[in-house]
Design a protein around this motif. Structure first.
Motif, PDB file in Angstrom:
ATOM      1  N   GLY A   1       0.783  -1.231   0.000  1.00  0.00           N
ATOM      2  CA  GLY A   1       0.000   0.000   0.000  1.00  0.00           C
ATOM      3  C   GLY A   1       0.812   1.276   0.000  1.00  0.00           C
ATOM      4  N   ALA A   2       2.138   1.180  -0.102  1.00  0.00           N
ATOM      5  CA  ALA A   2       2.992   2.375  -0.065  1.00  0.00           C
ATOM      6  C   ALA A   2       2.843   3.194  -1.343  1.00  0.00           C
ATOM      7  CB  ALA A   2       4.446   1.985   0.140  1.00  0.00           C
ATOM      8  N   THR A   3       2.828   4.508  -1.163  1.00  0.00           N
ATOM      9  CA  THR A   3       2.800   5.443  -2.288  1.00  0.00           C
ATOM     10  C   THR A   3       3.891   6.487  -2.073  1.00  0.00           C
ATOM     11  OG1 THR A   3       1.198   6.906  -1.214  1.00  0.00           O
ATOM     12  CG2 THR A   3       0.309   5.160  -2.644  1.00  0.00           C
ATOM     13  N   GLU A   4       4.262   7.156  -3.149  1.00  0.00           N
ATOM     14  CA  GLU A   4       5.253   8.225  -3.046  1.00  0.00           C
ATOM     15  C   GLU A   4       4.665   9.501  -3.629  1.00  0.00           C
ATOM     16  OE1 GLU A   4       8.752   7.570  -5.494  1.00  0.00           O
ATOM     17  OE2 GLU A   4       7.540   6.588  -7.002  1.00  0.00           O
ATOM     18  N   SER A   5       5.110  10.640  -3.098  1.00  0.00           N
ATOM     19  CA  SER A   5       4.635  11.929  -3.594  1.00  0.00           C
ATOM     20  C   SER A   5       5.617  13.021  -3.175  1.00  0.00           C
ATOM     21  CB  SER A   5       3.233  12.228  -3.061  1.00  0.00           C
ATOM     22  OG  SER A   5       3.248  12.315  -1.653  1.00  0.00           O
ATOM     23  N   PHE A   6       5.335  14.228  -3.637  1.00  0.00           N
ATOM     24  CA  PHE A   6       6.158  15.391  -3.315  1.00  0.00           C
ATOM     25  C   PHE A   6       5.268  16.513  -2.758  1.00  0.00           C
ATOM     26  CE2 PHE A   6       8.655  13.079  -6.399  1.00  0.00           C
ATOM     27  CZ  PHE A   6       9.959  13.215  -5.934  1.00  0.00           C
TER      28      PHE A   6
ATOM     29  N   LEU B   1      10.976  13.886  -0.988  1.00  0.00           N
ATOM     30  CA  LEU B   1      10.230  12.701  -1.388  1.00  0.00           C
ATOM     31  C   LEU B   1       9.566  12.100  -0.148  1.00  0.00           C
ATOM     32  CD1 LEU B   1       9.451  10.585  -3.515  1.00  0.00           C
ATOM     33  CD2 LEU B   1      11.696   9.516  -3.132  1.00  0.00           C
ATOM     34  N   VAL B   2       8.266  11.868  -0.241  1.00  0.00           N
ATOM     35  CA  VAL B   2       7.470  11.402   0.898  1.00  0.00           C
ATOM     36  C   VAL B   2       6.836  10.055   0.552  1.00  0.00           C
ATOM     37  CG1 VAL B   2       5.440  11.917   2.316  1.00  0.00           C
ATOM     38  CG2 VAL B   2       6.990  13.757   1.640  1.00  0.00           C
ATOM     39  N   PHE B   3       6.919   9.130   1.480  1.00  0.00           N
ATOM     40  CA  PHE B   3       6.290   7.817   1.336  1.00  0.00           C
ATOM     41  C   PHE B   3       5.173   7.708   2.363  1.00  0.00           C
ATOM     42  CE2 PHE B   3      10.506   7.413  -0.352  1.00  0.00           C
ATOM     43  CZ  PHE B   3      10.274   6.765  -1.558  1.00  0.00           C
ATOM     44  N   LYS B   4       4.018   7.242   1.890  1.00  0.00           N
ATOM     45  CA  LYS B   4       2.834   7.134   2.743  1.00  0.00           C
ATOM     46  C   LYS B   4       2.223   5.747   2.615  1.00  0.00           C
ATOM     47  CE  LYS B   4       1.329  11.949   2.175  1.00  0.00           C
ATOM     48  NZ  LYS B   4       0.182  12.794   1.778  1.00  0.00           N
ATOM     49  N   VAL B   5       1.470   5.395   3.638  1.00  0.00           N
ATOM     50  CA  VAL B   5       0.583   4.231   3.584  1.00  0.00           C
ATOM     51  C   VAL B   5      -0.738   4.701   4.173  1.00  0.00           C
ATOM     52  CG1 VAL B   5       1.388   3.248   5.793  1.00  0.00           C
ATOM     53  CG2 VAL B   5       0.248   1.796   4.100  1.00  0.00           C
ATOM     54  N   GLY B   6      -1.836   4.423   3.466  1.00  0.00           N
ATOM     55  CA  GLY B   6      -3.134   4.874   3.940  1.00  0.00           C
ATOM     56  C   GLY B   6      -3.203   6.371   4.107  1.00  0.00           C
ATOM     57  N   ASP B   7      -2.480   7.105   3.298  1.00  0.00           N
ATOM     58  CA  ASP B   7      -2.427   8.575   3.306  1.00  0.00           C
ATOM     59  C   ASP B   7      -1.735   9.150   4.535  1.00  0.00           C
ATOM     60  OD1 ASP B   7      -2.889  10.677   1.532  1.00  0.00           O
ATOM     61  OD2 ASP B   7      -4.631  11.363   2.666  1.00  0.00           O
TER      62      ASP B   7
ATOM     63  N   PRO C   1      -7.128   2.911  10.626  1.00  0.00           N
ATOM     64  CA  PRO C   1      -8.378   2.221  10.955  1.00  0.00           C
ATOM     65  C   PRO C   1      -8.429   0.844  10.295  1.00  0.00           C
ATOM     66  CG  PRO C   1      -8.803   4.489  10.278  1.00  0.00           C
ATOM     67  CD  PRO C   1      -7.353   4.212  10.000  1.00  0.00           C
ATOM     68  N   LEU C   2      -9.060  -0.099  10.938  1.00  0.00           N
ATOM     69  CA  LEU C   2      -9.138  -1.477  10.462  1.00  0.00           C
ATOM     70  C   LEU C   2      -9.670  -1.556   9.031  1.00  0.00           C
ATOM     71  CD1 LEU C   2      -8.722  -4.448  11.086  1.00  0.00           C
ATOM     72  CD2 LEU C   2     -11.003  -4.493  12.092  1.00  0.00           C
ATOM     73  N   LYS C   3     -10.655  -0.773   8.720  1.00  0.00           N
ATOM     74  CA  LYS C   3     -11.243  -0.796   7.377  1.00  0.00           C
ATOM     75  C   LYS C   3     -10.199  -0.428   6.307  1.00  0.00           C
ATOM     76  CE  LYS C   3     -15.186   0.829   4.739  1.00  0.00           C
ATOM     77  NZ  LYS C   3     -16.433   1.572   4.773  1.00  0.00           N
ATOM     78  N   ILE C   4      -9.364   0.566   6.599  1.00  0.00           N
ATOM     79  CA  ILE C   4      -8.317   0.966   5.644  1.00  0.00           C
ATOM     80  C   ILE C   4      -7.260  -0.127   5.556  1.00  0.00           C
ATOM     81  CG2 ILE C   4      -6.480   2.632   5.185  1.00  0.00           C
ATOM     82  CD1 ILE C   4      -8.333   4.790   6.373  1.00  0.00           C
ATOM     83  N   ARG C   5      -6.857  -0.682   6.716  1.00  0.00           N
ATOM     84  CA  ARG C   5      -5.852  -1.762   6.707  1.00  0.00           C
ATOM     85  C   ARG C   5      -6.355  -2.953   5.896  1.00  0.00           C
ATOM     86  NH1 ARG C   5      -4.593  -2.986  12.706  1.00  0.00           N
ATOM     87  NH2 ARG C   5      -6.502  -1.820  13.012  1.00  0.00           N
ATOM     88  N   ASP C   6      -7.614  -3.290   6.058  1.00  0.00           N
ATOM     89  CA  ASP C   6      -8.181  -4.427   5.312  1.00  0.00           C
ATOM     90  C   ASP C   6      -8.192  -4.170   3.816  1.00  0.00           C
ATOM     91  OD1 ASP C   6      -8.543  -5.881   7.609  1.00  0.00           O
ATOM     92  OD2 ASP C   6     -10.687  -5.438   7.784  1.00  0.00           O
ATOM     93  N   ASN C   7      -8.343  -2.917   3.407  1.00  0.00           N
ATOM     94  CA  ASN C   7      -8.359  -2.569   1.979  1.00  0.00           C
ATOM     95  C   ASN C   7      -6.964  -2.508   1.379  1.00  0.00           C
ATOM     96  OD1 ASN C   7     -11.147  -2.448   1.747  1.00  0.00           O
ATOM     97  ND2 ASN C   7     -11.223  -0.295   2.332  1.00  0.00           N
ATOM     98  N   ILE C   8      -5.963  -2.418   2.231  1.00  0.00           N
ATOM     99  CA  ILE C   8      -4.576  -2.389   1.750  1.00  0.00           C
ATOM    100  C   ILE C   8      -4.114  -3.821   1.618  1.00  0.00           C
ATOM    101  CG2 ILE C   8      -2.209  -1.723   2.289  1.00  0.00           C
ATOM    102  CD1 ILE C   8      -3.342   0.726   3.693  1.00  0.00           C
TER     103      ILE C   8
END
Length: 116
Positions: free
Chosen positions: A15-20, A27-33, A109-116
């Motif tokens: 679920g990792a994403t990268e953005s600026f 460079l920023v790395f996020k999971v679940g925003d 939140p569990l719902k986001i973790r389950d979707n990842i």
């Protein structure tokens, strides 16, 4: 570890994403925003900010006084700045990245973790 190795490793995380979001040099790395790692593209030697359990953060700062510091421009209790100046091995750096990712992932939140 160079920037491409760091980028590749972070993007292997589920679920990792990268953005600026803070400009083209950070460079920023996020999971679940939520951010789990930041790095400056112009830092020499290379460094990154990673979230850390507060007690572990203190231990790492004591163990690596030339490489691990309170998080630059971050909550210094929960974030470390890690300078990759050869005091820290590649495996140690990866463990710090893993720990940061896990802290953020587990706080979602569990719902986001389950979707990842």
């Amino acid at each position: 570890m160079n920037i491409e190795e760091l980028r590749s490793y972070c993007l292997t995380k589920k679920g990792a994403t990268e953005s600026f979001p803070f400009g083209e040099q950070t460079l920023v790395f996020k999971v679940g925003d939520k951010i789990f790692l930041l790095t400056g593209l112009d830092s020499h030697p290379m460094s990154f900010n990673a979230k850390c359990d507060p007690e572990e953060a203190i231990n790492l700062r004591e163990q690596y006084p030339n490489s691990v510091f309170p998080g630059y421009h971050m909550n210094k209790k929960h974030w470390n700045t890690v300078v990759l100046n050869r005091e820290i091995t590649l495996d140690q750096a990866k463990r710090m990245i893993d720990h940061s990712y896990e802290l953020i992932f587990n706080s979602l939140p569990l719902k986001i973790r389950d979707n990842i």
